[in-house]
Design an enzyme around this catalytic site. Structure first.
Site, PDB file in Angstrom:
ATOM      1  CE  LYS A 114      46.757  46.108  43.403  1.00 59.07           C
ATOM      2  NZ  LYS A 114      46.873  44.820  44.152  1.00 59.07           N
ATOM      3  CD  GLU A 183      40.036  41.460  44.815  1.00 57.14           C
ATOM      4  OE1 GLU A 183      39.692  40.563  44.021  1.00 57.14           O
ATOM      5  OE2 GLU A 183      41.191  41.922  44.866  1.00 57.14           O
TER       6      GLU A 183
END
Length: 286
Positions: A114, A183
């Site tokens: 990621k 996020e």
């Protein structure tokens, strides 16, 4: 246990059933999460502040991430293991980015990596995919950009910022990421991105409309004793307080002589014990 979760499994979950992801850092955490049925385990660079005592994620290094990713991999989970690429591991050159991601795969036994950022990360993503390394994207509040953002602030609250997030998400999906973490973004923005991109979105502080949700192991289980809880964290246990209580009980039993008991101690065979007591009497008498 079920079949091993793979990139294809994750991609097939677009639109539901929702994906579950937890951020964990070692074999014990990975075993617990896997036993509970998690789909994805992210070995996050948040190991820096959650485990190692740093003030943010920027102190995580490639070596640290390999160490903790390998510890998670040793649990041999059904869940897919994603290794976080730490700050400066994919910012200097494409060659170094591929090498660092490759180390997470080869040495850390991650099954994907990621990385944070939008369209400016496209060359890196394309280079990693060309090296056969699956990539998960990360948009919105990107902790490695904490200095630029001026703190951990919700992103995409203004129209142009929200539009940029949507464009970033579309670009990442078009480049070939298999999923995107969202996020710290408003619910309406996360919902729009989830509708507009063909890959699963996994939210953390992004509302209920993503294709999955992630929380940090320490946060959802209440390991931290004195840390302020983020708005998006739902605490399902208070293991930190329970651990303090358990240790206090142990210390009290030691001080009182209640621990260890006879049943928690080892004995010699009766004949050997008598012989040893006789020897001890001789030694003490001498």
């Amino acid at each position: 246990m079920g079949e091993k979760i793979t990139v294809a499994t994750v991609q097939a979950r677009k639109g539901g059933p929702p994906l579950t992801m937890v951020t964990a850092y070692d074999t014990v955490m990975a075993t617990i999460a896997d036993r509970a049925g998690v789909d994805l385990i992210l070995v996050g660079d948040s190991v820096a502040d959650n485990v190692l005592g740093f003030s943010d994620t920027l102190s995580a290094t490639v070596e640290i991430m390999i160490h903790h990713t390998a510890a998670v991999a040793r649990a041999r989970p059904r869940a897919m293991i994603i290794g976080d690429m730490p700050w400066l591991s994919y910012h200097i050159s494409l060659e170094e980015s591929v090498r660092n991601a490759g180390r997470l795969i080869r040495e850390g036994q991650a099954e994907a990596v990621k990385l944070e950022g939008g369209r400016k990360r496209l060359p890196v993503i394309e280079a990693l995919l060309a090296a056969e390394i699956p990539v998960m994207g990360h948009l919105g509040l990107t902790p490695q950009s904490v200095r630029v953002m001026g703190g951990y602030r919700v992103q995409g609250r203004r129209l142009e910022a929200a539009r940029a997030l949507v464009e970033d998400a579309r670009a990442l999906a078009a480049a070939g990421v298999f999923a995107i973490v969202l996020e710290g973004v408003p619910t309406i923005v996360a919902r729009a991105i989830t509708r507009l991109v063909p890959v699963p979105t996994i939210g953390i502080g992004a509302g209920p409309h993503c294709d999955g949700q992630v929380l940090v192991f320490h946060d959802l289980l209440g390991w931290h004793l004195d840390r302020r809880k983020a708005k998006f964290v739902r605490q399902y246990a208070r293991l930190g307080e329970a651990a303090v209580s358990a240790l206090q009980s142990f210390f009290a039993d030691v001080r009182s002589g209640a621990f260890p008991s006879e049943g928690e101690s080892y004995r010699m065979e009766e004949e050997e014990e008598r012989a040893f007591e006789a020897l001890l009497n001789e030694l003490e008498g001498g």
